[in-house]
Design a protein around this motif. Structure first.
Motif, PDB file in Angstrom:
ATOM      1  N   SER A 114       0.817  -1.219   0.000  1.00  0.00           N
ATOM      2  CA  SER A 114       0.000   0.000   0.000  1.00  0.00           C
ATOM      3  C   SER A 114       0.851   1.270   0.000  1.00  0.00           C
ATOM      4  CB  SER A 114      -0.909   0.030   1.234  1.00  0.00           C
ATOM      5  OG  SER A 114      -1.770  -1.078   1.264  1.00  0.00           O
ATOM      6  N   ASN A 115       2.194   1.092  -0.042  1.00  0.00           N
ATOM      7  CA  ASN A 115       3.127   2.224   0.038  1.00  0.00           C
ATOM      8  C   ASN A 115       3.007   2.997   1.344  1.00  0.00           C
ATOM      9  OD1 ASN A 115       4.608   1.934  -2.396  1.00  0.00           O
ATOM     10  ND2 ASN A 115       2.859   2.744  -3.531  1.00  0.00           N
ATOM     11  N   ALA A 116       2.611   2.301   2.407  1.00  0.00           N
ATOM     12  CA  ALA A 116       2.658   2.904   3.736  1.00  0.00           C
ATOM     13  C   ALA A 116       4.117   2.927   4.197  1.00  0.00           C
ATOM     14  CB  ALA A 116       1.815   2.088   4.708  1.00  0.00           C
ATOM     15  N   TYR A 117       4.407   3.775   5.167  1.00  0.00           N
ATOM     16  CA  TYR A 117       5.751   3.781   5.737  1.00  0.00           C
ATOM     17  C   TYR A 117       5.936   2.538   6.603  1.00  0.00           C
ATOM     18  CZ  TYR A 117       6.485   8.576   4.188  1.00  0.00           C
ATOM     19  OH  TYR A 117       6.640   9.697   3.418  1.00  0.00           O
ATOM     20  N   VAL A 118       7.063   1.865   6.402  1.00  0.00           N
ATOM     21  CA  VAL A 118       7.451   0.768   7.283  1.00  0.00           C
ATOM     22  C   VAL A 118       8.871   1.052   7.767  1.00  0.00           C
ATOM     23  CG1 VAL A 118       5.904  -0.948   6.271  1.00  0.00           C
ATOM     24  CG2 VAL A 118       8.214  -0.677   5.332  1.00  0.00           C
ATOM     25  N   PHE A 119       9.275   0.376   8.824  1.00  0.00           N
ATOM     26  CA  PHE A 119      10.477   0.788   9.549  1.00  0.00           C
ATOM     27  C   PHE A 119      11.397  -0.394   9.795  1.00  0.00           C
ATOM     28  CE2 PHE A 119       6.849   3.390  10.374  1.00  0.00           C
ATOM     29  CZ  PHE A 119       7.329   4.680  10.225  1.00  0.00           C
ATOM     30  N   LYS A 120      12.635  -0.270   9.344  1.00  0.00           N
ATOM     31  CA  LYS A 120      13.616  -1.331   9.563  1.00  0.00           C
ATOM     32  C   LYS A 120      14.244  -1.147  10.937  1.00  0.00           C
ATOM     33  CE  LYS A 120      17.695  -3.564   7.615  1.00  0.00           C
ATOM     34  NZ  LYS A 120      18.774  -3.462   6.611  1.00  0.00           N
ATOM     35  N   GLY A 121      14.094  -2.173  11.771  1.00  0.00           N
ATOM     36  CA  GLY A 121      14.614  -2.108  13.126  1.00  0.00           C
ATOM     37  C   GLY A 121      16.113  -2.338  13.199  1.00  0.00           C
ATOM     38  N   GLN A 122      16.678  -2.057  14.356  1.00  0.00           N
ATOM     39  CA  GLN A 122      18.101  -2.306  14.582  1.00  0.00           C
ATOM     40  C   GLN A 122      18.432  -3.795  14.487  1.00  0.00           C
ATOM     41  OE1 GLN A 122      18.215  -0.209  18.444  1.00  0.00           O
ATOM     42  NE2 GLN A 122      19.725   1.158  17.544  1.00  0.00           N
ATOM     43  N   ASP A 123      17.419  -4.638  14.672  1.00  0.00           N
ATOM     44  CA  ASP A 123      17.605  -6.090  14.566  1.00  0.00           C
ATOM     45  C   ASP A 123      17.467  -6.584  13.129  1.00  0.00           C
ATOM     46  OD1 ASP A 123      14.899  -5.726  14.192  1.00  0.00           O
ATOM     47  OD2 ASP A 123      14.252  -6.991  15.857  1.00  0.00           O
ATOM     48  N   GLY A 124      17.184  -5.665  12.186  1.00  0.00           N
ATOM     49  CA  GLY A 124      17.047  -6.030  10.776  1.00  0.00           C
ATOM     50  C   GLY A 124      15.638  -6.390  10.352  1.00  0.00           C
ATOM     51  N   PHE A 125      14.698  -6.448  11.300  1.00  0.00           N
ATOM     52  CA  PHE A 125      13.315  -6.807  10.977  1.00  0.00           C
ATOM     53  C   PHE A 125      12.487  -5.555  10.694  1.00  0.00           C
ATOM     54  CE2 PHE A 125      14.945 -10.560  12.914  1.00  0.00           C
ATOM     55  CZ  PHE A 125      14.293 -11.600  12.277  1.00  0.00           C
ATOM     56  N   ILE A 126      11.574  -5.680   9.744  1.00  0.00           N
ATOM     57  CA  ILE A 126      10.761  -4.545   9.305  1.00  0.00           C
ATOM     58  C   ILE A 126       9.422  -4.581  10.032  1.00  0.00           C
ATOM     59  CG2 ILE A 126       9.548  -3.575   7.300  1.00  0.00           C
ATOM     60  CD1 ILE A 126      12.056  -4.636   5.675  1.00  0.00           C
ATOM     61  N   ARG A 127       8.984  -3.404  10.473  1.00  0.00           N
ATOM     62  CA  ARG A 127       7.708  -3.302  11.200  1.00  0.00           C
ATOM     63  C   ARG A 127       6.885  -2.148  10.634  1.00  0.00           C
ATOM     64  NH1 ARG A 127      11.839  -4.618  14.714  1.00  0.00           N
ATOM     65  NH2 ARG A 127      11.564  -6.687  15.641  1.00  0.00           N
TER      66      ARG A 127
END
Length: 238
Positions: A108-121
């Motif tokens: 949906s082209n929403a903002y998602v965030f790459k964590g310091q652990d490498g996982f995207i949320r």
């Protein structure tokens, strides 16, 4: 299930996350969170402190929380990460709502965030009701393409039973599996986090608690973003 236009993006998000200046501020906030978490400070108190320090609203704080982790959490999660070439013939437990909603948000082209652990949320949540969106079928198809390509033995999908429409989603996924002869088991359960973490199967999730407690994990969103060339708004603060 009522069809919505897309998943996860709010009108204010370009202002909250879209500029270089804001992203620099978020990066500083995550750095501070990491420092305090690594020294044993509680997440809730630390987030309040950092949120006030950088004048972050609740949505920005949610993003910072998702991106932050202590050094021991990062090392623990990454040490248990399975690579795609080791997935053939394996059994996977997938955190159904977590994976689907995150992928729908990316599509949906929403903002998602790459964590310091490498996982995207992402910033979406179920709130007791799951509503199918335009991208739901595409998200399931992309997960199916991964399942086939990596020759995975069995997928165990776990969904929160109390969430409204979970039964309809279960039926939809089971029909796709039957049509394509995928070895997929779909279960509605009351505590998917605990069941996935204790299953001894490879966990697919970005949920921090599951990642901390599962014996192995696979970073599906990292895989999909690199393998399948999806357009996305990934905020990466490295």
């Amino acid at each position: 299930m009522t069809n919505l236009k897309n998943r996860g993006k709010e009108a204010s998000d370009d202002t909250l996350f879209g500029t270089e200046k804001i992203q620099l501020k978020l990066k500083e906030a995550v750095t501070d969170m990491h420092y305090f978490l690594s020294r044993g400070y509680g997440e809730k108190a630390t987030l309040a402190l950092v949120g006030n320090r950088y004048r972050l609203n609740s949505r920005q704080q949610q993003a910072v929380r998702g991106m932050s982790a202590s050094q021991s959490q990062i090392e623990n999660r990454q040490s248990k990460e399975i690579q795609s070439f080791d997935l053939e013939g394996k059994e996977i437990a997938i955190d159904g709502f977590n994976a689907l909603i995150l992928l729908e948000s990316i599509l949906s082209n929403a903002y998602v965030f790459k964590g310091q652990d490498g996982f995207i949320r992402d910033l979406s949540s179920v709130h007791g009701t799951y509503k199918k969106v335009i991208q739901t079928s595409q998200a399931i198809e992309m997960i199916a393409a991964f399942f086939k390509k990596e020759k995975i033995k069995t997928f165990y999908w776990f969904f929160d039973k109390p969430v409204s429409n979970s039964g309809r989603l279960k039926k939809m996924i089971e029909e796709i599996a039957l049509e394509n002869q995928y070895d997929w088991q779909v279960e509605l359960v009351y505590n998917p986090d605990k069941i996935i973490a204790e299953s001894n199967k490879i966990a697919i999730t970005s949920d921090a608690w599951i990642l901390d407690n599962a014996s192995a994990n696979f970073n599906l969103m990292k895989y999909i973003l690199s393998e399948m060339n999806v357009n996305e708004n990934v905020i990466c603060l490295e």
